[in-house]
Design a protein around this motif. Structure first.
Motif, mmCIF file in Angstrom:
data_model
loop_
_atom_site.group_PDB
_atom_site.id
_atom_site.type_symbol
_atom_site.label_atom_id
_atom_site.label_comp_id
_atom_site.label_asym_id
_atom_site.label_seq_id
_atom_site.Cartn_x
_atom_site.Cartn_y
_atom_site.Cartn_z
ATOM 1 N N PHE A 78 31.234 5.668 -12.580
ATOM 2 C CA PHE A 78 31.816 4.656 -13.465
ATOM 3 C C PHE A 78 31.469 4.986 -14.930
ATOM 4 C CE2 PHE A 78 32.364 -0.306 -13.592
ATOM 5 C CZ PHE A 78 33.362 -0.162 -14.543
ATOM 6 N N ALA A 79 30.200 5.296 -15.173
ATOM 7 C CA ALA A 79 29.745 5.510 -16.545
ATOM 8 C C ALA A 79 30.163 6.872 -17.100
ATOM 9 C CB ALA A 79 28.223 5.367 -16.602
ATOM 10 N N PRO A 82 34.844 7.361 -16.066
ATOM 11 C CA PRO A 82 35.456 6.064 -15.725
ATOM 12 C C PRO A 82 36.835 6.189 -15.089
ATOM 13 C CG PRO A 82 34.769 6.111 -18.053
ATOM 14 C CD PRO A 82 34.466 7.450 -17.491
ATOM 15 N N ALA A 86 37.962 4.605 -11.620
ATOM 16 C CA ALA A 86 39.072 3.653 -11.566
ATOM 17 C C ALA A 86 40.155 4.123 -10.595
ATOM 18 C CB ALA A 86 39.659 3.452 -12.962
ATOM 19 N N SER A 306 33.754 10.246 -19.912
ATOM 20 C CA SER A 306 33.318 9.349 -20.974
ATOM 21 C C SER A 306 33.146 10.135 -22.266
ATOM 22 C CB SER A 306 31.974 8.715 -20.615
ATOM 23 O OG SER A 306 32.149 7.647 -19.757
ATOM 24 N N LYS A 309 28.776 10.453 -26.510
ATOM 25 C CA LYS A 309 27.689 9.503 -26.780
ATOM 26 C C LYS A 309 27.173 8.861 -25.498
ATOM 27 C CE LYS A 309 26.998 6.964 -30.564
ATOM 28 N NZ LYS A 309 27.598 6.272 -31.687
ATOM 29 N N THR A 310 28.093 8.350 -24.695
ATOM 30 C CA THR A 310 27.683 7.741 -23.429
ATOM 31 C C THR A 310 26.986 8.755 -22.537
ATOM 32 O OG1 THR A 310 29.453 6.119 -23.538
ATOM 33 C CG2 THR A 310 28.556 6.571 -21.358
ATOM 34 N N SER B 81 40.965 -1.774 -11.820
ATOM 35 C CA SER B 81 40.863 -0.377 -12.245
ATOM 36 C C SER B 81 41.311 -0.183 -13.698
ATOM 37 C CB SER B 81 41.662 0.530 -11.310
ATOM 38 O OG SER B 81 43.015 0.190 -11.347
ATOM 39 N N LEU B 82 42.284 -0.979 -14.162
ATOM 40 C CA LEU B 82 42.693 -0.815 -15.560
ATOM 41 C C LEU B 82 41.574 -1.285 -16.497
ATOM 42 C CD1 LEU B 82 46.503 -1.690 -15.676
ATOM 43 C CD2 LEU B 82 45.379 0.535 -15.808
ATOM 44 N N SER B 84 38.387 -1.123 -15.586
ATOM 45 C CA SER B 84 37.332 -0.111 -15.431
ATOM 46 C C SER B 84 37.587 1.100 -16.312
ATOM 47 C CB SER B 84 37.219 0.324 -13.975
ATOM 48 O OG SER B 84 36.872 -0.765 -13.165
ATOM 49 N N ARG B 85 38.833 1.558 -16.347
ATOM 50 C CA ARG B 85 39.129 2.736 -17.161
ATOM 51 C C ARG B 85 39.043 2.394 -18.653
ATOM 52 N NH1 ARG B 85 43.265 3.161 -20.153
ATOM 53 N NH2 ARG B 85 42.911 5.392 -20.374
ATOM 54 N N GLY B 88 35.069 1.500 -19.212
ATOM 55 C CA GLY B 88 34.058 2.251 -18.462
ATOM 56 C C GLY B 88 33.057 2.981 -19.339
ATOM 57 N N ASP B 89 33.498 3.464 -20.471
ATOM 58 C CA ASP B 89 32.606 4.202 -21.367
ATOM 59 C C ASP B 89 31.434 3.324 -21.823
ATOM 60 O OD1 ASP B 89 32.242 6.757 -22.737
ATOM 61 O OD2 ASP B 89 32.423 5.559 -24.566
ATOM 62 N N PHE B 91 30.877 -0.163 -20.242
ATOM 63 C CA PHE B 91 30.480 -1.050 -19.148
ATOM 64 C C PHE B 91 29.805 -0.291 -18.000
ATOM 65 C CE2 PHE B 91 31.363 -3.781 -15.465
ATOM 66 C CZ PHE B 91 31.106 -5.036 -15.966
ATOM 67 N N LYS B 161 43.791 7.239 -29.197
ATOM 68 C CA LYS B 161 44.171 8.506 -28.565
ATOM 69 C C LYS B 161 43.925 8.471 -27.057
ATOM 70 C CE LYS B 161 42.981 13.088 -29.135
ATOM 71 N NZ LYS B 161 41.926 13.933 -29.668
ATOM 72 N N THR B 162 42.754 7.978 -26.669
ATOM 73 C CA THR B 162 42.458 7.877 -25.233
ATOM 74 C C THR B 162 42.888 6.532 -24.673
ATOM 75 O OG1 THR B 162 40.246 7.117 -25.827
ATOM 76 C CG2 THR B 162 40.490 9.455 -25.303
ATOM 77 N N ASN B 163 43.334 5.629 -25.556
ATOM 78 C CA ASN B 163 43.755 4.288 -25.145
ATOM 79 C C ASN B 163 42.668 3.553 -24.378
ATOM 80 O OD1 ASN B 163 45.354 2.036 -24.644
ATOM 81 N ND2 ASN B 163 46.237 2.926 -22.794
ATOM 82 N N ARG B 164 41.483 3.512 -24.960
ATOM 83 C CA ARG B 164 40.383 2.775 -24.321
ATOM 84 C C ARG B 164 39.335 2.411 -25.353
ATOM 85 N NH1 ARG B 164 37.099 7.686 -21.168
ATOM 86 N NH2 ARG B 164 36.423 8.695 -23.077
ATOM 87 N N GLU B 166 35.534 2.624 -26.643
ATOM 88 C CA GLU B 166 34.489 3.636 -26.497
ATOM 89 C C GLU B 166 33.190 3.168 -27.134
ATOM 90 O OE1 GLU B 166 36.292 7.287 -27.854
ATOM 91 O OE2 GLU B 166 37.403 7.491 -25.969
ATOM 92 N N LEU B 167 32.096 3.647 -26.558
ATOM 93 C CA LEU B 167 30.768 3.204 -26.975
ATOM 94 C C LEU B 167 30.465 3.657 -28.395
ATOM 95 C CD1 LEU B 167 28.148 1.818 -25.969
ATOM 96 C CD2 LEU B 167 27.302 4.091 -25.410
ATOM 97 N N ASP B 168 29.953 2.703 -29.166
ATOM 98 C CA ASP B 168 29.555 3.020 -30.528
ATOM 99 C C ASP B 168 28.043 2.868 -30.665
ATOM 100 O OD1 ASP B 168 29.909 3.580 -33.252
ATOM 101 O OD2 ASP B 168 29.811 1.437 -33.707
ATOM 102 N N SER B 420 44.237 -3.886 -11.020
ATOM 103 C CA SER B 420 44.741 -2.618 -10.483
ATOM 104 C C SER B 420 46.224 -2.743 -10.196
ATOM 105 C CB SER B 420 44.023 -2.269 -9.176
ATOM 106 O OG SER B 420 42.668 -2.057 -9.385
#
Lengths: 357, 480
Positions: A78-79, A82, A86, A306, A309-310, B81-82, B84-85, B88-89, B91, B161-164, B166-168, B420
């Motif tokens: 998951f991490a 992802p 999914a 991912s 960074k993650t 799943s949507l 999650s994707r 996910g980066d 969560f 670009k990745t449509n998600r 992301e972790l900052d 999903s």
């Protein structure tokens, strides 16, 4: 060969390690569960019950910790990837639901069997343990083989960047994945029988060792065909090396079992499963889920990954904490290293409902 | 029903069910660790009996919490799943941390504790239950951090670009201001649950033994347990109130609609907003047949000042429509959660919690000196007190998650956008029925065992033998 970063490769390898941990450890848990009706058969119901308790208690203190490996594998996927998590979990939906039911029934059986006081209560939980173990072993085999072999995964036309599974439960029941399921069952039966031979004393120990050689021959036959098919389709150096080493270790393990060297036999089947996972992941790389609908639809690790960074944060956590987990897990096995025989099993503490007051 | 509705129902059923066993697991490992520590320090066999007795009841509960927990981790990917994707980066990491740092710790050391009585030196054995407890608390931290992200997403950027998302900033995710008030609220709630459990069971047994004989030898033991449980329930209960109050203010700040829904406050209040203890009639804001209101309380709960205004549902709905209505990821027909669910769960949560605290105080009063709770109603209090905080926790979570709707991640993704799309309604219906039937059957076995072992009481137990002097071929002290 691909544009994968070192971190992405590391996380692919770490997920392989988590699956190695899960399948080598739960492999013998499933084995013990599946062997319950066979090795747990005594001349009298009383003797049968004692033998079953010997079997269950070989894994009693550890099965729960062993199961955590798959939770960690799930969380890590998951991490770190992802999109893999999914697509896989929504795609193999019904198969995973069945695995969950199997794991729930088996776990409840292990925990609750000894807490009731009637033969019927124990018998029902025995079915849960054995049925759950067979189902979980078979379904993990089918599922993991599907991932490596290829299943109907495709680029989602609706959501940018997404990959979806375009099939049903039946799309997962191809001949090679089914062979994978049977191979897992045979391998875990063998691994479990050798584990029982290593952890028990008395009649059970000898019966288990003899049985392990028989199931081992079947497992070896199935595994060789399976690994040949998988690695021929997705040829890679690591995949082939893993396959060859798995085969060698299985034969060496069976030879050790024949010679009565239970410790070495266990090392053999343990390594067999580990190398089989290496072979699978070698064949899978650099994909997360190859598609059976043409390589343009392959879900690659690159597309599933991912951010750096993650992955970096996760890497630090894994580097620091995985050794700690391995140390205390190994220590647990050391604490419970003693063989168990029928006469070590305490009498059941019958708890009957008292008069309500 | 659509696949979306079914997926929501399935998540609700499996999660509420799973969470019935979670607080008791977290809290009871702590209380058992305390009991065993007292035994270790004093050598009083009563505390060993209590340790083993509540240990057994704990194991019966833990089994179900454990096996249903696997479903929790898998169903994000299976049904959402949507989502999650998309997240996910960010969560996924707390979930992976939870497994690596917490699940391994609690499972491994619980196995050592259960089977290790005669295998480990006493001090080491005592350490195993404390480590199990630490594992459960760590687990709560990570999963609540993940949940807090859904209530108040922080520490991320959207990558077109990745449509998600992301972790900052991972630290920001772990120290989300919602998390900093939610974690103490849930953990103190867990201690309260365990305190009420120990108190209720011990009270019931104390009365039962006292009926057999007013001088029954076990009375002092059950009195100690009942008072320990009652103290924990009351003190932890006060902490629940304080942390809940803090949480309410953060909630008003980040999810004002949730607070408005909790009160069914349709029109913004200019100040001294009242809090209704209960309402008869509809909650749609049109007609109130009867409502018992306390002025200023809602203003205080929401803002910390009885005179401050509180925004109402109608105004908030307009604001949310304007902000989120255009983006397909956050578009929804209505931004108002199901009011009656939010309203009543909020009240039932508080009511059940306060009632448990009241019973705790009553028990402390009644069992002081040599007081024996002989009257018939003490039996009912003994039976119902363990359930009250369990229900309160469930009501609280249902309120929290209902109040988040229609968002899956507040202000970032609607629930509809996270489901999903490749899983058909029939598949979801099938698994929902499967899990519901299975969980129902397992509950029957669980309740049966809990009642049976609870009624048997804390039987005398053999002192564990030190492993260095133990006969190597002796029967195991504990075996399945």
């Amino acid at each position: 060969m691909s544009n994968l970063s070192a971190l992405q490769v590391v996380w692919f390898a770490l997920i392989a390690v988590l699956w190695i941990g899960y399948l080598t450890l739960e492999g013998f848990d499933f084995g013990v569960g599946m062997l319950l009706p066979i090795l747990g058969k005594g001349r009298t119901p009383e003797e049968s019950n004692r033998r079953r308790r010997v079997l269950i208690n070989t894994i009693g203190p550890v099965w729960d910790g062993n199961e955590v490996w798959v939770l960690t594998a799930g969380g890590a996927t998951f991490a770190a990837f992802p999109q893999w998590y999914a697509t896989l979990f929504s795609g193999y939906y019904l198969a995973l639901a069945l695995i969950l039911v199997a794991l729930i029934l088996r776990g409840m059986g292990l925990d609750y069997r000894g807490k009731g006081d009637t033969a019927l209560w124990r018998q029902r939980w025995d079915w849960c343990i054995t049925g759950g173990s067979y189902a979980a072993a078979l379904l993990w085999g089918v599922g993991l083989t599907n991932i490596v072999w290829g299943s109907p995964v495709k680029v989602d036309p609706e959501v940018t960047g997404n990959y979806i599974f375009d099939g049903t439960l039946f799309s997962l029941l191809g001949p090679v994945p089914l062979l994978g399921g049977l191979t897992f069952v045979a391998l875990f039966l063998t691994h479990g029988a050798i584990f029982v031979a290593l952890k028990t004393d008395g009649d059970i120990r000898h019966e288990a060792r003899a049985l392990s050689v028989k199931t081992g021959v079947v497992a070896a036959g199935l595994a060789v065909v399976l690994l040949l098919l998988v690695n021929t389709k997705h040829s890679s150096t690591i995949g082939w090396a893993g396959a060859v080493l798995a085969a060698v270790c299985l034969l060496a393990g069976l030879f050790a079992a024949l010679k009565g060297r239970e410790g070495w036999a266990f090392v053999g089947t343990f390594a067999t499963i580990a190398f089989a996972v290496v072979s699978y992941f070698g064949a899978l790389f650099p994909n997360a889920m190859p598609s059976s609908l043409g390589s343009v639809n392959d879900l690659t690790l690159l597309a599933a990954s991912s951010t750096p960074k993650t992955l970096t944060i996760m890497t630090w956590a894994a580097v620091v904490f995985t050794p700690v987990v391995l140390v205390y897990t190994a220590w647990t096995y050391w604490v419970f290293r003693k063989r168990i025989a029928v006469h070590h099993i305490p009498d059941e503490q019958h708890v009957t409902a008292t008069v309500r007051g | 029903m659509t696949a979306l509705d079914l997926a929501r129902w399935q998540f609700a059923i499996t999660t509420v069910y799973h969470f019935l066993f979670v607080p008791i697991t977290i809290g009871l490992t702590g209380l058992i660790a305390v009991m065993q520590t007292v035994w270790h320090r004093t050598g009083n066999p009563e505390w060993l009996r209590l340790t083993k007795f509540f240990g057994k009841l704990f194991m019966i509960n833990f089994a179900l919490g454990l096996v249903t927990g696997i479903v929790q981790e898998f169903q994000f990917g299976m049904n959402w799943s949507l989502y999650s994707r998309f997240v996910g980066d960010i969560f996924g990491a707390p979930l992976a941390f939870e497994a690596l740092l917490a699940f391994f710790l609690e499972s491994t050391f619980l196995g050592l504790w259960i089977f290790g009585w005669d295998r480990l030196p006493r001090k080491v054995h005592l350490a195993t239950i404390w480590l199990t407890h630490i594992g459960t608390v760590l687990s709560a931290y990570f999963i609540l951090a993940a949940n807090s992200f859904m209530q108040n997403p922080v520490g991320y950027t959207f990558n077109p670009k990745t449509n998600r998302a992301e972790l900052d900033d991972f630290l920001a995710v772990l120290t989300n201001k919602v998390q900093l008030v939610t974690f103490p609220h849930v953990i103190t709630g867990a201690y309260m649950t365990a305190g009420a459990f120990v108190m209720g069971v011990a009270l019931y047994l104390m009365r039962k033994r006292a009926i057999e004989s007013r001088t029954h030898a076990d009375l002092p033991m059950y009195r100690k347990a009942a008072r320990l449980g009652a103290w924990v329930a009351v003190v932890a209960g006060l902490a629940v109130v304080v942390t809940g109050d803090l949480q309410g203010k953060v909630m008003t700040e980040v999810q004002p609609m949730k607070m408005a829904a909790a009160e069914a406050l349709y029109e913004s209040s200019s100040g001294h907003a009242p809090f209704s203890l209960f309402t008869i009639g509809s909650l749609d804001g049109k007609e109130k047949v009867f409502s018992l209101e306390v002025p200023g309380v809602l203003s205080y709960l929401a803002t910390g000042d009885v005179a401050k205004p509180v925004e109402g549902i109608n105004d908030l709905e307009k604001q949310l429509q304007a902000t989120y209505g255009k983006d397909p990821l956050t578009a929804a027909a209505s931004y108002t959660p199901t009011i009656w669910l939010a309203y009543w769960n909020f009240r039932l949560m508080m009511g059940a919690g306060f009632l448990a605290m009241l019973f705790g105080l009553m028990v402390l009063w009644r069992t002081r000196k040599d007081g024996l709770p002989m009257e018939k109603y003490w039996k009912l209090i003994g039976i119902w007190t363990p359930l009250l905080p369990v229900f309160a926790m469930s009501f609280g979570w249902i309120f929290t998650e209902i109040g988040r709707q229609p968002f899956l991640v507040n202000g970032m993704m609607s629930t509809e956008a996270g489901v999903s799309t490749s899983v058909g309604a029939w598949s979801v219906a099938l698994t929902m029925i499967l899990f519901t039937l299975l969980y129902g059957a397992l509950a029957v076995a669980e309740i049966k065992l809990t009642l049976r072992y609870a009624q048997r009481g804390a039987v005398p137990v053999a002192e564990p033998v030190d492993p260095s002097t133990r006969d190597a071929d002796a029967p195991l002290l504990f075996a399945y």
